[in-house]
Scaffold this active site. Sequence first.
Site, PDB file in Angstrom:
ATOM      1  N   ASP A  21      -1.553  -8.383   6.835  1.00  0.00           N
ATOM      2  CA  ASP A  21      -0.555  -8.982   6.869  1.00  0.00           C
ATOM      3  C   ASP A  21      -0.600 -10.487   6.705  1.00  0.00           C
ATOM      4  OD1 ASP A  21       2.639  -9.053   7.297  1.00  0.00           O
ATOM      5  OD2 ASP A  21       2.002  -9.471   9.499  1.00  0.00           O
ATOM      6  N   HIS A  38       0.839 -12.456  -2.453  1.00  0.00           N
ATOM      7  CA  HIS A  38       0.632 -11.181  -2.553  1.00  0.00           C
ATOM      8  C   HIS A  38      -0.782 -11.031  -3.642  1.00  0.00           C
ATOM      9  CE1 HIS A  38       3.849 -10.248  -0.245  1.00  0.00           C
ATOM     10  NE2 HIS A  38       4.743 -10.612  -0.935  1.00  0.00           N
ATOM     11  N   LEU A 132     -17.315   4.795  -0.275  1.00  0.00           N
ATOM     12  CA  LEU A 132     -16.275   4.557   0.434  1.00  0.00           C
ATOM     13  C   LEU A 132     -14.750   5.232  -0.051  1.00  0.00           C
ATOM     14  CD1 LEU A 132     -14.965   2.441   2.788  1.00  0.00           C
ATOM     15  CD2 LEU A 132     -14.148   1.183   0.534  1.00  0.00           C
TER      16      LEU A 132
END
Length: 240
Positions: A21, A38, A132
């Site tokens: 955020d 962004h 991952l």
Amino acid sequence: MISKEDINKEEMPKHIAIIMDGNRRWAKEKGLERKLGHKAGAETLEELANFANDVGVKYLTVYAFSTENWKRTEEEVGALMMLLKSYVDKFLKRASTNNIRVRILGNIEKLDASLKASIEKIVNESSKNTGLTLNIAFNYGGRDEIIRCVKQISEKVSNGEIAIEDINENIISNNLYTAGEPDPDLMIRTGGELRVSGFLLWQLAYTEFLFVDKYWPDFSKEDLTEAIVTFQNRKRNLGK
Ligand code: IPE
Ligand code: IPE
Ligand code: MG
């Protein structure tokens, strides 16, 4: 300065979840357009996913677009969709080298056809990677996920596959987007807000929370290292 050697490899959090955020506030403070916030956030994600893979985290779940984020302007929603597409396409070229497996948590059915095709491609092509697992929560909402879960289980009850008495935590977990994955050990929210905004409502039941003020584009490998070390110094009771 903190470095990855400060991480205790014996006590690695298996699963880290992040609410990424603060992109717009980051951009605003710099006098930049929202979409550049962004874009910077997507770059941070790329760097941190590689770092998490490096230090041996097995699952990283990041909140990239919530079911509520459709309430933003068409322009901003469009920019976020484009960024996911370019992230995925760029990633596709390298998936085999960094051994990361990508999954999407959320409903991709109504996304633009070319974005959906890219997502399906990356999920398929990376499915055998053993490093991952990067779960990208996109068009994800925890309530939406629970509704979907209840519908799936109800369907199995009504066609006789399972009995109502048999419904337990495992059955619920296995009907969530994160089926087969361990619950997060650590949840980090950047950007200073103290809320979960619908993220992983079931899965976070016993997760350690860490709220940091930094905006997501400024969150660094050192910050993630520090978060892991902080987690390793917490005492988890797990009800005991
Ligand atoms: C997080 O940053 C990214 C998304 C929610 C898509 P925000 O866009 O929420 O940025 P802030 O929190 O308004 O600064
Ligand atoms: C949560 O952030 C969702 C993502 C990071 C994708 P928001 O910025 O949308 O959350 P609220 O609106 O502050 O609760
Ligand atoms: Mg926000």
